[in-house]
Design a protein around this motif. Structure first.
Motif, PDB file in Angstrom:
ATOM      1  N   CYS A  87       0.836  -1.210   0.000  1.00 56.56           N
ATOM      2  CA  CYS A  87       0.000   0.000   0.000  1.00 56.56           C
ATOM      3  C   CYS A  87       0.867   1.255   0.000  1.00 56.56           C
ATOM      4  O   CYS A  87       2.025   1.230   0.410  1.00 56.56           O
ATOM      5  N   GLU A  88       0.264   2.352  -0.449  1.00 53.80           N
ATOM      6  CA  GLU A  88       0.930   3.646  -0.392  1.00 53.80           C
ATOM      7  C   GLU A  88       1.093   4.050   1.073  1.00 53.80           C
ATOM      8  O   GLU A  88       0.412   3.516   1.949  1.00 53.80           O
ATOM      9  N   SER A  89       1.991   4.993   1.330  1.00 51.65           N
ATOM     10  CA  SER A  89       2.178   5.440   2.714  1.00 51.65           C
ATOM     11  C   SER A  89       0.866   6.013   3.235  1.00 51.65           C
ATOM     12  O   SER A  89       0.061   6.567   2.467  1.00 51.65           O
ATOM     13  N   ASN A  90       0.628   5.852   4.521  1.00 55.13           N
ATOM     14  CA  ASN A  90      -0.607   6.272   5.202  1.00 55.13           C
ATOM     15  C   ASN A  90      -1.822   5.429   4.822  1.00 55.13           C
ATOM     16  O   ASN A  90      -2.950   5.810   5.124  1.00 55.13           O
ATOM     17  N   TRP A  91      -1.613   4.306   4.141  1.00 54.41           N
ATOM     18  CA  TRP A  91      -2.673   3.335   3.866  1.00 54.41           C
ATOM     19  C   TRP A  91      -2.272   2.034   4.543  1.00 54.41           C
ATOM     20  O   TRP A  91      -1.090   1.788   4.781  1.00 54.41           O
ATOM     21  N   VAL A  92      -3.252   1.202   4.852  1.00 50.78           N
ATOM     22  CA  VAL A  92      -2.986  -0.094   5.486  1.00 50.78           C
ATOM     23  C   VAL A  92      -3.600  -1.198   4.635  1.00 50.78           C
ATOM     24  O   VAL A  92      -4.582  -0.974   3.924  1.00 50.78           O
ATOM     25  N   ARG A  93      -2.989  -2.381   4.707  1.00 49.82           N
ATOM     26  CA  ARG A  93      -3.479  -3.494   3.889  1.00 49.82           C
ATOM     27  C   ARG A  93      -4.314  -4.436   4.738  1.00 49.82           C
ATOM     28  O   ARG A  93      -3.965  -4.783   5.855  1.00 49.82           O
ATOM     29  N   LEU A  94      -5.449  -4.822   4.196  1.00 49.99           N
ATOM     30  CA  LEU A  94      -6.306  -5.848   4.792  1.00 49.99           C
ATOM     31  C   LEU A  94      -6.583  -6.854   3.696  1.00 49.99           C
ATOM     32  O   LEU A  94      -7.277  -6.550   2.720  1.00 49.99           O
ATOM     33  N   GLY A  95      -5.999  -8.049   3.810  1.00 52.10           N
ATOM     34  CA  GLY A  95      -6.135  -9.039   2.737  1.00 52.10           C
ATOM     35  C   GLY A  95      -5.462  -8.516   1.479  1.00 52.10           C
ATOM     36  O   GLY A  95      -4.291  -8.146   1.503  1.00 52.10           O
ATOM     37  N   ASN A  96      -6.203  -8.422   0.396  1.00 50.79           N
ATOM     38  CA  ASN A  96      -5.662  -7.944  -0.885  1.00 50.79           C
ATOM     39  C   ASN A  96      -6.019  -6.498  -1.178  1.00 50.79           C
ATOM     40  O   ASN A  96      -5.828  -6.025  -2.290  1.00 50.79           O
ATOM     41  N   SER A  97      -6.555  -5.785  -0.181  1.00 48.95           N
ATOM     42  CA  SER A  97      -7.012  -4.410  -0.391  1.00 48.95           C
ATOM     43  C   SER A  97      -6.242  -3.431   0.486  1.00 48.95           C
ATOM     44  O   SER A  97      -5.705  -3.806   1.530  1.00 48.95           O
ATOM     45  N   SER A 101      -7.772   3.136   6.966  1.00 49.66           N
ATOM     46  CA  SER A 101      -7.614   2.715   8.358  1.00 49.66           C
ATOM     47  C   SER A 101      -8.188   1.308   8.493  1.00 49.66           C
ATOM     48  O   SER A 101      -8.998   0.868   7.680  1.00 49.66           O
ATOM     49  N   CYS A 102      -7.763   0.623   9.538  1.00 54.97           N
ATOM     50  CA  CYS A 102      -8.263  -0.732   9.776  1.00 54.97           C
ATOM     51  C   CYS A 102      -9.693  -0.674  10.300  1.00 54.97           C
ATOM     52  O   CYS A 102     -10.065   0.273  10.998  1.00 54.97           O
ATOM     53  N   PRO A 103     -10.496  -1.688   9.993  1.00 58.72           N
ATOM     54  CA  PRO A 103     -11.859  -1.726  10.533  1.00 58.72           C
ATOM     55  C   PRO A 103     -11.845  -2.002  12.042  1.00 58.72           C
ATOM     56  O   PRO A 103     -10.806  -2.347  12.617  1.00 58.72           O
ATOM     57  N   LYS A 104     -13.003  -1.851  12.651  1.00 59.40           N
ATOM     58  CA  LYS A 104     -13.157  -2.123  14.087  1.00 59.40           C
ATOM     59  C   LYS A 104     -12.678  -3.550  14.379  1.00 59.40           C
ATOM     60  O   LYS A 104     -12.832  -4.432  13.551  1.00 59.40           O
ATOM     61  N   ASP A 105     -12.103  -3.731  15.544  1.00 60.51           N
ATOM     62  CA  ASP A 105     -11.577  -5.025  15.999  1.00 60.51           C
ATOM     63  C   ASP A 105     -10.306  -5.458  15.268  1.00 60.51           C
ATOM     64  O   ASP A 105      -9.936  -6.625  15.293  1.00 60.51           O
ATOM     65  N   TYR A 106      -9.627  -4.516  14.587  1.00 59.09           N
ATOM     66  CA  TYR A 106      -8.348  -4.791  13.941  1.00 59.09           C
ATOM     67  C   TYR A 106      -7.314  -3.786  14.419  1.00 59.09           C
ATOM     68  O   TYR A 106      -7.638  -2.652  14.745  1.00 59.09           O
ATOM     69  N   LEU A 107      -6.066  -4.213  14.435  1.00 52.28           N
ATOM     70  CA  LEU A 107      -4.926  -3.364  14.775  1.00 52.28           C
ATOM     71  C   LEU A 107      -4.004  -3.285  13.571  1.00 52.28           C
ATOM     72  O   LEU A 107      -4.033  -4.153  12.705  1.00 52.28           O
ATOM     73  N   VAL A 108      -3.142  -2.262  13.541  1.00 54.57           N
ATOM     74  CA  VAL A 108      -2.140  -2.148  12.479  1.00 54.57           C
ATOM     75  C   VAL A 108      -0.816  -2.694  12.996  1.00 54.57           C
ATOM     76  O   VAL A 108      -0.345  -2.265  14.047  1.00 54.57           O
TER      77      VAL A 108
END
Length: 140
Positions: A87-97, A101-108
């Motif tokens: 991912c670009e800076s200031n973005w986070v990856r969840l699976g293939n996307s 920011s991360c959804p609720k109940d997730y940490l970075v």
């Protein structure tokens, strides 16, 4: 003198027929004496009119093989349009996307969203993590 029968060739020599130059939209491949469509400017590895690799933020198109397709928003490198690798800076990856920011109940962790661990504090109903602390307890 016969006509040049090599597709997209603008200048031929004859006996044997060899293409010397192609139309501006094509490139000459001397190995098989043919003109192939030029790959687009985001293509970093073009083989006989088929883009094999692209610049960051792009992936080879599955429909127009000589072009590159943009990765989805926030994605820096992708295997396919739908499969982001980084991912670009200031973005986070969840699976293939990539997400902002991360959804609720997730940490970075290292730019990747990971499920929060189970709260291990006895009688705690709402934990925060890193460090694990209890935000609210069971009412007794």
């Amino acid at each position: 003198e016969p006509d040049c029968t090599i597709d997209q060739c603008t200048d031929c020599t004859f006996y044997p027929m060899i293409c010397a130059s192609c139309e501006s939209t094509h490139t000459l491949h001397t190995g098989d004496n043919a003109c192939y469509i030029k790959c687009d400017s985001n293509c970093t590895n073009c083989e006989k009119g088929v883009c094999k690799a692209c610049t960051a933020g792009f992936t080879p198109s599955t429909t127009e093989v000589h072009t590159c397709t943009s990765c989805t928003q926030g994605c820096a490198t992708c295997e396919t349009v739908e499969k982001c690798l980084t991912c670009e800076s200031n973005w986070v990856r969840l699976g293939n996307s990539c997400l902002q920011s991360c959804p609720k109940d997730y940490l970075v962790e290292d730019g990747v969203c990971v499920p929060e661990p189970d709260c291990t504090i006895d009688k705690c109903t709402d934990c925060t993590f890193h460090p694990m602390t209890c935000a609210s307890c069971e009412s007794t």
